[in-house]
Write a protein that holds these residues in place. Sequence first.
Motif, mmCIF file in Angstrom:
data_model
loop_
_atom_site.group_PDB
_atom_site.id
_atom_site.type_symbol
_atom_site.label_atom_id
_atom_site.label_comp_id
_atom_site.label_asym_id
_atom_site.label_seq_id
_atom_site.Cartn_x
_atom_site.Cartn_y
_atom_site.Cartn_z
ATOM 1 N N PHE A 492 -23.475 -14.800 24.807
ATOM 2 C CA PHE A 492 -24.633 -14.994 25.645
ATOM 3 C C PHE A 492 -24.550 -13.736 26.733
ATOM 4 N N GLN A 493 -23.225 -13.279 27.136
ATOM 5 C CA GLN A 493 -23.336 -12.271 28.343
ATOM 6 C C GLN A 493 -23.520 -10.846 27.754
ATOM 7 N N GLN A 494 -23.405 -10.668 26.446
ATOM 8 C CA GLN A 494 -23.529 -9.369 26.058
ATOM 9 C C GLN A 494 -25.013 -9.213 25.086
ATOM 10 N N TYR A 495 -25.721 -10.313 24.983
ATOM 11 C CA TYR A 495 -27.146 -10.291 24.220
ATOM 12 C C TYR A 495 -28.013 -9.328 24.756
ATOM 13 N N GLU A 496 -28.360 -8.423 24.142
ATOM 14 C CA GLU A 496 -29.089 -7.192 24.421
ATOM 15 C C GLU A 496 -29.079 -6.711 25.862
ATOM 16 N N SER A 497 -27.836 -6.536 26.270
ATOM 17 C CA SER A 497 -27.298 -6.064 27.527
ATOM 18 C C SER A 497 -26.780 -4.740 27.441
ATOM 19 N N SER A 498 -26.659 -3.829 28.536
ATOM 20 C CA SER A 498 -26.405 -2.448 28.441
ATOM 21 C C SER A 498 -25.633 -2.288 30.080
ATOM 22 N N PRO A 499 -24.880 -1.527 30.123
ATOM 23 C CA PRO A 499 -24.121 -1.291 31.407
ATOM 24 C C PRO A 499 -25.138 -0.811 32.447
ATOM 25 N N GLU A 500 -26.233 -0.298 31.816
ATOM 26 C CA GLU A 500 -27.113 0.328 32.877
ATOM 27 C C GLU A 500 -28.371 -0.660 33.135
ATOM 28 N N SER A 501 -28.058 -2.066 32.618
ATOM 29 C CA SER A 501 -29.241 -2.914 32.755
ATOM 30 C C SER A 501 -29.832 -3.178 34.335
ATOM 31 N N ASN A 502 -28.840 -3.127 35.194
ATOM 32 C CA ASN A 502 -29.184 -3.517 36.575
ATOM 33 C C ASN A 502 -28.180 -2.632 37.305
ATOM 34 N N PHE A 503 -28.806 -1.531 37.899
ATOM 35 C CA PHE A 503 -27.911 -0.754 38.799
ATOM 36 C C PHE A 503 -27.500 -1.284 40.096
ATOM 37 N N SER A 504 -28.330 -2.241 40.614
ATOM 38 C CA SER A 504 -28.126 -2.831 41.785
ATOM 39 C C SER A 504 -26.753 -3.735 41.814
ATOM 40 N N VAL A 505 -26.306 -4.207 40.556
ATOM 41 C CA VAL A 505 -25.023 -5.009 40.589
ATOM 42 C C VAL A 505 -23.966 -4.288 39.930
ATOM 43 N N PRO A 506 -22.849 -4.277 40.664
ATOM 44 C CA PRO A 506 -21.650 -3.650 40.112
ATOM 45 C C PRO A 506 -21.411 -3.803 38.389
ATOM 46 N N SER A 507 -20.657 -2.917 38.242
ATOM 47 C CA SER A 507 -20.318 -3.061 36.615
ATOM 48 C C SER A 507 -19.457 -4.266 36.030
ATOM 49 N N TYR A 508 -18.475 -4.580 37.124
ATOM 50 C CA TYR A 508 -17.969 -5.827 36.708
ATOM 51 C C TYR A 508 -18.461 -7.020 36.910
ATOM 52 N N PHE A 509 -19.644 -6.968 37.329
ATOM 53 C CA PHE A 509 -20.657 -8.239 37.625
ATOM 54 C C PHE A 509 -21.589 -8.254 36.633
ATOM 55 N N GLN A 510 -21.743 -7.472 35.791
ATOM 56 C CA GLN A 510 -22.912 -7.410 34.860
ATOM 57 C C GLN A 510 -23.106 -8.655 33.750
ATOM 58 N N PRO A 511 -21.830 -9.224 33.527
ATOM 59 C CA PRO A 511 -22.061 -10.373 32.598
ATOM 60 C C PRO A 511 -22.468 -11.725 33.324
ATOM 61 N N TYR A 512 -22.611 -11.583 34.776
ATOM 62 C CA TYR A 512 -23.216 -12.759 35.426
ATOM 63 C C TYR A 512 -24.710 -12.763 35.572
ATOM 64 N N ILE A 513 -25.122 -11.595 35.050
ATOM 65 C CA ILE A 513 -26.789 -11.395 35.123
ATOM 66 C C ILE A 513 -27.351 -11.931 33.752
ATOM 67 N N VAL A 514 -26.707 -12.996 33.110
ATOM 68 C CA VAL A 514 -27.030 -13.269 31.661
ATOM 69 C C VAL A 514 -28.253 -13.799 31.672
ATOM 70 N N THR A 515 -28.748 -14.515 32.969
ATOM 71 C CA THR A 515 -29.975 -15.348 33.001
ATOM 72 C C THR A 515 -31.322 -14.500 32.613
#
Length: 599
Positions: A492-515
């Motif tokens: 769920f956390q990696q579904y169609e996501s990329s490290p550049e998906s949201n620049f306003s969130v630090p990279s280590y918090f990227q899995p938590y924008i799964v919504t």
Amino acid sequence: MASSSWAQKTGFKPVFSAETKAGQSLSRQPDLEASPVVSTPSQAVNDVPHGDKVPPSPSDGVPTNNARVEERTTRLPVMVDHDDLVLRRRPSPLNYELTDSPALVFLAVYGIQHYLSIIGSLILTPLVIAPAMGASHDETAAMVCTVLLVSGVTTLLHTIFGSRLPLIQGPSFVYLAPVLAIINSPEFQELNENKFKHIMKELQGAIIIGSAFQTLLGYTGLMSLLVYQSRGCILNHCCSWTFPLVGTCLEIGAVQILVFIVFCLYLRKISVFGHHIFQIYAVPLGLAVTWTFAFLLTENGRMKHCQVNTSDTMTSPPWFRFPYPLQWGTPVFNWKMAIVMCVVSLISSVDSVGTYHTSSLLAASGPPTPGVLSRGIGLEGFSSLLAGLWGTGMGSTTLTENVHTIAGTKMGSRRPVQLGACLLIVLSLFGKVGGFIASIPEAMVAGLLCIMWAMLTALGLSNLRYTETGSSRNIIIVGLSLFFSLSIPAYFQQYESSPESNFSVPSYFQPYIVTSHGPFRSKYEELNYVLNMIFSLHMVIAFLVALILDNTVPGSKQERELYGWSKPNDAREDPFIVSEYGLPARVGRCFRWVKWVGF
């Protein structure tokens, strides 16, 4: 027939490790200091003082199934129950048991020890979520003081009106992953002004609704239906961001991990004044050593990153500040976040049930009854309501780490915990205390969490030793729970996501924008939000898999039970259990008619 207590029948041994000497501190009463084993009924009969009535032995042909006759040997009370001679009171590995009242000096010393050894759990959660919410130093300091105040108040309530076990209430790591997921929701990323207060009000509303659900779950007795699920493997992995955050400042983050490992493992046998201080106080000592090391490097100009800034500690926070309800504003109620909090409160309740039983093996003469469990969970829901009103950012629950504190300090009395809670309330009124704690760098906090989450996972798995761990049924259920709790959230956390998906969130918090990028994409955005978030949480998947399989796969009673549970009728006739778990006299009389929150 070898006799044993209810706890010893499950394989529980009072001697926890090689550091504890066998036979040490068995009891504080001289007439109870005896060997815990009575080998045969005939030996017990020979030891009965003259004039006491000797119950008939099963070998004499006299039925004793319905007899609950209490006899007394020369040194230890015993009783006959169901054709089996068992101990009336089991020898305790503690210096002070649940209902003991030590002297004032011991109360103060042990009360401080309890909270020093668990201070990491109290302060780490606000130090994690406050920066993620965009809080300033003053807001973080105020949030820390609020956590200390609510923890002290709810601990007093729980030890008086809840389970009455010597357990500390506070913000649980169970809430951390869902709170981080809510904080990193896409709808909050565009906020610039008052971001902290806006997110806090959303969290308050969700926590209040989740606490109402938990209160209903407890005081209606519904929690007693889930008592046998307390051995479900509860995982709270946030490994996707802990060590990456440590990596942002290895010079203190890695040192924090190494110092903790050295204290816990290599120096654990070193005794100072009869106490294994490095084992009991590994968290506060490790935090103090690493913080001092980081402060010295900052003062010498050798710390290029993660500098320790203590100037704000003495200038910004006021000396005195009283945290008050709704200090961040009026809560905002959002049903999609409330549903997530209701699910998390259910998992937190199951986790607390396991903690009640683990602590009762040490501090109590018997396990808590389903009524006591329901009462404790109901009060935890009320405690979470207070946490939501005051604005701690997380729900309140029983801190699992306190079980290690009870075993390490050998203090099972509830009195020192209550005195320590009063001291915690006093400390919460000093703003400088919160400001000093808020100066701890994030890398140090992440380093501690790397170790503490590993210990919590191991503690959850250790409860399986009270079941038939060699059973292929249980092995498969545990294995599937562990595997799917790691793999499904990763999907769920990696579904169609990329490290550049949201620049306003630090990279280590990227899995938590799964919504915003999860696989559930129906036309109902709120439903997508809830499902994507819930199935991205490790603990939810572990709980669901264990709950479904354990209730649908046939198994023997030995395979499914954690350990023996108190029967309400037997508990009411046991003066020891009544004195330990019974409500205060005036309160108890008011709740006699409520069977599911009594015994």
